[in-house]
Design an enzyme around this catalytic site. Sequence first.
Site, PDB file in Angstrom:
ATOM      1  N   GLY A 208      44.290 -45.472 -31.936  1.00  8.97           N
ATOM      2  CA  GLY A 208      44.291 -45.747 -30.491  1.00  8.97           C
ATOM      3  C   GLY A 208      44.898 -44.614 -29.697  1.00  8.97           C
ATOM      4  O   GLY A 208      45.078 -43.504 -30.212  1.00  8.97           O
ATOM      5  N   ASN A 209      45.197 -44.882 -28.439  1.00 10.29           N
ATOM      6  CA  ASN A 209      45.813 -43.859 -27.584  1.00 10.29           C
ATOM      7  C   ASN A 209      46.757 -44.546 -26.589  1.00 10.29           C
ATOM      8  O   ASN A 209      46.890 -45.768 -26.598  1.00 10.29           O
ATOM      9  CB  ASN A 209      44.736 -43.037 -26.872  1.00 10.29           C
ATOM     10  CG  ASN A 209      43.879 -43.900 -25.983  1.00 10.29           C
ATOM     11  OD1 ASN A 209      44.320 -44.402 -24.963  1.00 10.29           O
ATOM     12  ND2 ASN A 209      42.626 -44.116 -26.394  1.00 10.29           N
ATOM     13  N   HIS A 210      47.387 -43.749 -25.739  1.00 17.70           N
ATOM     14  CA  HIS A 210      48.452 -44.281 -24.881  1.00 17.70           C
ATOM     15  C   HIS A 210      47.982 -44.769 -23.512  1.00 17.70           C
ATOM     16  O   HIS A 210      48.806 -44.981 -22.623  1.00 17.70           O
ATOM     17  CB  HIS A 210      49.534 -43.219 -24.679  1.00 17.70           C
ATOM     18  CG  HIS A 210      50.294 -42.914 -25.926  1.00 17.70           C
ATOM     19  ND1 HIS A 210      51.062 -43.847 -26.575  1.00 17.70           N
ATOM     20  CD2 HIS A 210      50.381 -41.780 -26.669  1.00 17.70           C
ATOM     21  CE1 HIS A 210      51.597 -43.312 -27.651  1.00 17.70           C
ATOM     22  NE2 HIS A 210      51.197 -42.059 -27.732  1.00 17.70           N
ATOM     23  N   SER A 211      46.699 -44.960 -23.322  1.00 19.47           N
ATOM     24  CA  SER A 211      46.246 -45.411 -21.995  1.00 19.47           C
ATOM     25  C   SER A 211      46.815 -46.804 -21.688  1.00 19.47           C
ATOM     26  O   SER A 211      46.714 -47.732 -22.489  1.00 19.47           O
ATOM     27  CB  SER A 211      44.713 -45.467 -21.952  1.00 19.47           C
ATOM     28  OG  SER A 211      44.302 -46.090 -20.762  1.00 19.47           O
ATOM     29  N   ALA A 275      40.109 -44.419 -21.724  1.00 22.09           N
ATOM     30  CA  ALA A 275      40.255 -43.399 -22.756  1.00 22.09           C
ATOM     31  C   ALA A 275      39.549 -43.971 -23.997  1.00 22.09           C
ATOM     32  O   ALA A 275      40.105 -44.821 -24.698  1.00 22.09           O
ATOM     33  CB  ALA A 275      41.721 -43.127 -23.025  1.00 22.09           C
TER      34      ALA A 275
END
Length: 405
Positions: A208-211, A275
């Site tokens: 995943g990512n930090h959005s 994102a």
Amino acid sequence: MLSKKTVVLGVTGSIAAYKAVDLASKLTQEGATVEVAMTPAATEFVSPLTFRAITGRPVVTDMFDSDVEFSIEHVALAERADVVVVAPATADIIARMAAGMADDTVCCTVLATKAPVIVAPAMHAGMYQNAVTQDNIRRLKARGFHIAGPAHGRLASGGVGPGRFVEVEELLAAIRQVLGKSVGLAGRAVLVTAGGTQEPIDPVRFVGNHSSGKMGYAIAEAARDRGATVTLVAAPNSLPDPAGVKVVRVGRAVEMREAVLKAAVGKDALTMAAAVADYQPKVVSESKMKKGAMSLNLELVRTPDILAEVKGIPIKVGFAAESENLLVNARAKLKQKDLDLIVANDITLPGSGFGSDNDRVSLIDRRGKVEDLPLMSKREVAEKVLDRVETFLKQMRTPSRKRIG
Ligand code: PMT
């Protein structure tokens, strides 16, 4: 949107009258002039002084009170209103508004005004469900009144059912939406994406990512407030659904693709702030993977490029979060995904980008023209982006406009 607007708030005799204090406070904080009119029954629940202190304006409780500035011309409130909000609205006031009565300040204002009227019912479930009340609400709707709520839930009587005063945030959204009907995106349908997709590795882990979703949500809310019908395809995040927006929650990039392609039909604009993972695990383990060898190779394969794939939507806006060569990389994405605008954000800047409340971005259009914006809130960025979307949509109505590729 609310600054320089006059909201006339008609408060009637329901226990939910105290919630109208919160509404008046929020409207005032957003810059609206709030003129409160109360029925005699409403004053039994909340003192006019409370509203006066919150709004800084005199409160009208009696059409013939010589102390207030509107007393001579008792329809003055009706004339200065940009919107009239009757909240909470009892079964009694709904019946009297439907009958066109004018024997108290609230009814009188509603009958006299040319402004849009929003009615937020709040009452006992039985009263709400009564055929007479339902008929009265239908009559108000047929005359163009906007009905906000009621919600279903616990009621002051102790029971559970329909009749609960709608959440204040929802009512605020309805007010913004009604006022927004006169601005740029009225009648338009806008699709927005937000958040970061999660690509599962096994039942408990993901790539995943930090959005945080904040940017996409800000765009969805700003578009709603400009009068657009908004669909928000949201990847996992912890934000509550914005009121007045259709939210479709998804997890993986492939799910977002499916939701976006479906929702894109008939939309005027797509703004993709999400994102989206570029890669997903090739194989998803059905059971939780066990710790074993000292190293583990995870094979990743490309996800679909959603923005590039969406065709036929009049306006496409993308975002590019870059840690190097900001403008070069953003321009390449603009071209490759055939976008009208790309919002380039340099994620190395402190207080900007993923998870933050603010952003410092550059807008790049099809012609390659760059507008560098200072650090501003995500809502302000959203307004700038939507200003462009509005301009593009207006240009599309001009037959001479040529798409520059
Ligand atoms: O959610 P916040 O915490 O508020 O943070 C906001 C944000 C930083 C996530 C947002 O402002 C942002 O920049 N989003 C784009 C992130 C990004 O780097 O996108 P990208 O460069 O991978 O993709 C470019 C564009 O194509 C994006 O509009 C993206 O939504 C889209 N895309 C990307 C990959 C993919 N498989 N499909 C896509 O449609």
